[in-house]
Write an enzyme that holds these catalytic residues in place. Structure first.
Site, short mmCIF file in Angstrom:
data_model
loop_
_atom_site.label_atom_id
_atom_site.label_comp_id
_atom_site.label_asym_id
_atom_site.label_seq_id
_atom_site.Cartn_x
_atom_site.Cartn_y
_atom_site.Cartn_z
N GLN A 38 0.86 -1.20 0.00
CA GLN A 38 0.00 0.00 0.00
C GLN A 38 0.88 1.23 0.00
OE1 GLN A 38 -3.70 -1.14 2.66
NE2 GLN A 38 -1.96 -0.79 3.95
N GLY A 39 0.69 2.11 -0.95
CA GLY A 39 1.49 3.33 -1.01
C GLY A 39 0.64 4.53 -0.66
N TYR A 40 0.58 4.81 0.63
CA TYR A 40 -0.16 6.00 1.08
C TYR A 40 0.81 7.04 1.63
CZ TYR A 40 -3.89 2.46 1.40
OH TYR A 40 -4.75 1.44 1.16
N SER A 91 5.25 -1.04 3.62
CA SER A 91 5.49 -2.42 4.06
C SER A 91 5.42 -3.36 2.85
CB SER A 91 4.42 -2.87 5.06
OG SER A 91 4.38 -2.02 6.16
N GLU A 132 -10.82 -4.64 6.51
CA GLU A 132 -9.97 -5.30 7.49
C GLU A 132 -10.83 -5.61 8.72
OE1 GLU A 132 -8.26 -7.01 8.67
OE2 GLU A 132 -6.18 -6.53 9.03
N GLU A 166 -1.63 8.45 19.63
CA GLU A 166 -2.19 9.79 19.91
C GLU A 166 -3.44 10.03 19.07
OE1 GLU A 166 0.98 9.20 19.13
OE2 GLU A 166 2.00 9.65 21.02
C1 LIG Z 1 5.11 -0.92 11.11
C2 LIG Z 1 4.59 0.15 10.18
C3 LIG Z 1 4.07 -0.23 8.94
C4 LIG Z 1 3.59 0.75 8.05
N1 LIG Z 1 3.14 0.35 6.82
C5 LIG Z 1 2.72 1.27 5.93
C6 LIG Z 1 2.34 0.90 4.60
O1 LIG Z 1 2.39 -0.28 4.24
N2 LIG Z 1 1.95 1.85 3.74
C7 LIG Z 1 1.89 3.16 4.11
O2 LIG Z 1 1.49 3.97 3.29
N3 LIG Z 1 2.27 3.58 5.35
C8 LIG Z 1 2.69 2.65 6.26
N4 LIG Z 1 3.10 3.05 7.53
C9 LIG Z 1 3.12 4.47 7.86
C10 LIG Z 1 2.09 4.85 8.91
O3 LIG Z 1 0.79 4.83 8.36
C11 LIG Z 1 2.48 6.26 9.42
O4 LIG Z 1 3.74 6.15 10.05
C12 LIG Z 1 1.49 6.81 10.42
O5 LIG Z 1 0.29 7.13 9.76
C13 LIG Z 1 2.04 8.05 11.14
O6 LIG Z 1 2.44 9.00 10.22
P1 LIG Z 1 3.87 9.73 10.32
O7 LIG Z 1 4.90 8.66 10.53
O8 LIG Z 1 3.99 10.62 9.13
O9 LIG Z 1 3.83 10.59 11.64
P2 LIG Z 1 3.10 11.98 11.83
O10 LIG Z 1 1.71 11.88 11.33
O11 LIG Z 1 3.97 13.07 11.28
O12 LIG Z 1 3.08 12.09 13.40
C14 LIG Z 1 4.18 12.53 14.18
C15 LIG Z 1 3.72 12.63 15.62
O13 LIG Z 1 2.64 13.60 15.74
C16 LIG Z 1 1.50 13.00 16.31
N5 LIG Z 1 0.28 13.48 15.66
C17 LIG Z 1 0.10 13.68 14.32
N6 LIG Z 1 -1.16 14.10 14.09
C18 LIG Z 1 -1.79 14.16 15.30
C19 LIG Z 1 -3.10 14.51 15.72
N7 LIG Z 1 -4.01 14.87 14.84
N8 LIG Z 1 -3.38 14.47 17.05
C20 LIG Z 1 -2.44 14.08 17.95
N9 LIG Z 1 -1.18 13.74 17.62
C21 LIG Z 1 -0.86 13.78 16.32
C22 LIG Z 1 1.65 11.50 16.04
O14 LIG Z 1 0.93 10.73 16.98
C23 LIG Z 1 3.15 11.32 16.16
O15 LIG Z 1 3.53 11.16 17.51
C24 LIG Z 1 3.60 2.11 8.42
C25 LIG Z 1 4.13 2.48 9.66
C26 LIG Z 1 4.62 1.53 10.53
C27 LIG Z 1 5.18 1.96 11.84
#
Ligand SMILES: Cc1cc2nc3c(=O)[nH]c(=O)nc-3n(C[C@H](O)[C@H](O)[C@H](O)COP(=O)(O)OP(=O)(O)OC[C@H]3O[C@@H](n4cnc5c(N)ncnc54)[C@H](O)[C@@H]3O)c2cc1C
Length: 398
Positions: free
Chosen positions: A130-132, A165, A249, A379
């Site tokens: 998945q590329g999001y 992933s 899911e 969060e």
């Molecule tokens: C094991 C794993 C597998 C993954 N697999 C995929 C995948 O296959 N495809 C894909 O596209 N992505 C994937 N991801 C990415 C995942 O969806 C993102 O890491 C996640 O959505 C968080 O986004 P970010 O890392 O950009 O952090 P950010 O959104 O930048 O967040 C940074 C910090 O700010 C906090 N924060 C942000 N917004 C809010 C809010 N509104 N209220 C309170 N706190 C907030 C967060 O909790 C965090 O602590 C994966 C991540 C992990 C860890």
């Protein structure tokens, strides 16, 4: 809420148990569960396992029969996961294809898309990712910048994805790209594409996690090509498709809860055998209290999950309450693994065969941080619970 097992469901469980005994990889039930270290061998091993499941009729049990599924009920799906966890079956390499992309295409794909992709998903011939997420679009997914521009009969896709992933193993990607801009509503103008990963415009760079594994990737898109026939749903309306995809899911958190239940039993067994300075760790009342607290919390989470399933069965889709399950499972997994690490004192830093107890706790502890982020951070789950379950005012930061 009645979750007692009917005779039919018990028969389903027995059929699955017998099949697993006969078809798990050699030596698996006897405890030889090592997956190949070499990346190529690892992929071959897991694709073969996916195909074995398919051949046995267990490849995608909730899919309609005409696509190779068994139209399993939610309860049968739960039994399926319980049994898979019980034998610690090999992981599903095509988890995203089976649980998300396949059901979405069955529901809203074109006939051509069904013909082209569905069978290859269930057999494991084509693995999906998945590329999001992007560097500046994770929790705020609607902020994606990757663009798709129409040139002749092609869509040229440019941008960067991250945390993809299975990206390094995947043949196809369910990708979100921006096809037009609507400053007033960011989620408008996003389109869902079925992208071929095996093309020169797609470059995949693995990211090494702190547990040493490489399960996710950066994906660079430079004039990557897709066609109109690769669009799922309508142009500019990919957000809707993505939300529908997520709702497929149905039981993922349940599977994690059953894994947690198994981990709790493993934890008790390991602590029973573990001694520090010649004294059984189990004699320490604070250890017993901690175990009791973990037990109460995961039992509570399991019952809450069952309660949410009941409302899913009534409404046909999960409500915001599923955020409670996600939060509880991922935080509890992290705490339980952290506790096992702390019991080992400074020796908890030791790795693989040097670890004083089963090294799986070290692996699990390091990976558990990812679980509190992927699929929505803790969060964000807390905000969802506050606002949409408890009806509290909106987070002041937004
Ligand atoms: C094991 C794993 C597998 C993954 N697999 C995929 C995948 O296959 N495809 C894909 O596209 N992505 C994937 N991801 C990415 C995942 O969806 C993102 O890491 C996640 O959505 C968080 O986004 P970010 O890392 O950009 O952090 P950010 O959104 O930048 O967040 C940074 C910090 O700010 C906090 N924060 C942000 N917004 C809010 C809010 N509104 N209220 C309170 N706190 C907030 C967060 O909790 C965090 O602590 C994966 C991540 C992990 C860890």
């Amino acid at each position: 809420m009645d979750f007692s097992i009917s005779k039919q469901e018990e028969a389903f469980r027995q059929e699955l148990r017998t099949w697993l005994e006969e078809n798990l990889p050699e030596g698996w039930l006897q405890g030889n569960r090592e997956l190949p270290e070499d990346k190529a061998d690892y992929a071959v091993f897991l694709r073969k396992w996916q195909n074995t499941l398919y051949e046995g009729g267990w490849g995608a049990i909730s899919w309609p029969k005409e696509y190779g599924g068994r139209e399993a009920t939610l309860m049968e799906e739960i039994i399926f996961y319980q049994e898979m966890v019980r034998v610690q079956a090999p992981p599903l390499i095509n988890y995203i294809g089976i649980h998300m992309v396949g059901p979405t295409l069955i529901q809203s794909g074109t006939d051509e898309q069904k013909e082209k992709f569905i069978n290859k998903i269930i057999t494991g011939e084509e693995v999906w990712c998945q590329g999001y997420s992007e560097p500046n679009a994770g929790s705020d997914l609607a902020a994606i910048q990757t663009s798709a521009e129409k040139k002749g009969d092609q869509w040229l896709i440019n941008g960067q994805k991250v945390w993809t992933s299975f990206g390094h193993l995947a043949d196809k990607c369910f990708l979100l790209a921006r096809t037009s801009t609507h400053p007033e509503k960011k989620h408008r103008g996003i389109t869902a594409f079925l992208l071929d990963m095996n093309q020169s415009g797609v470059e995949t760079k693995p990211i090494t996690q702190m547990d040493g594994q490489q399960e996710f990737n950066e994906v660079y898109l430079t004039d990557a090509v897709a066609y109109d026939a690769d669009i799922v749903g309508e142009l500019d309306k990919g957000w809707r498709v993505m939300i529908a995809l997520m709702l497929h899911e149905r039981t993922g958190i349940g599977a994690e809860l059953f894994t947690l239940e198994k981990r709790f039993d493993d934890m008790v067994a390991a602590i029973k055998d573990y001694q520090i300075n010649g004294r059984p760790v189990m004699d320490d009342p604070s250890v017993r209290q901690k175990l009791a607290s973990f037990y109460a919390r995961f039992r509570g989470s399991l019952l809450n999950y069952y309660r949410n399933l009941t409302s899913t069965l009534k409404n046909g889709h999960p409500g915001p309450e599923s955020s409670i399950d996600k939060l509880a499972v991922s935080e509890l997994t992290k705490e339980m693994a952290g506790f096992m690490m702390s019991l080992q004192g400074h020796r908890g830093m030791l790795w693989k065969e040097d670890a004083p107890i089963d090294p799986v706790w070290q692996d699990e502890y390091l990976f558990s941080f990812g679980q509190t982020i992927g699929g929505g951070t803790s969060e964000v789950q807390r905000n969802t619970i506050g606002e949409r379950v408890l009806g509290l005012p909106k987070d002041m930061g937004r």
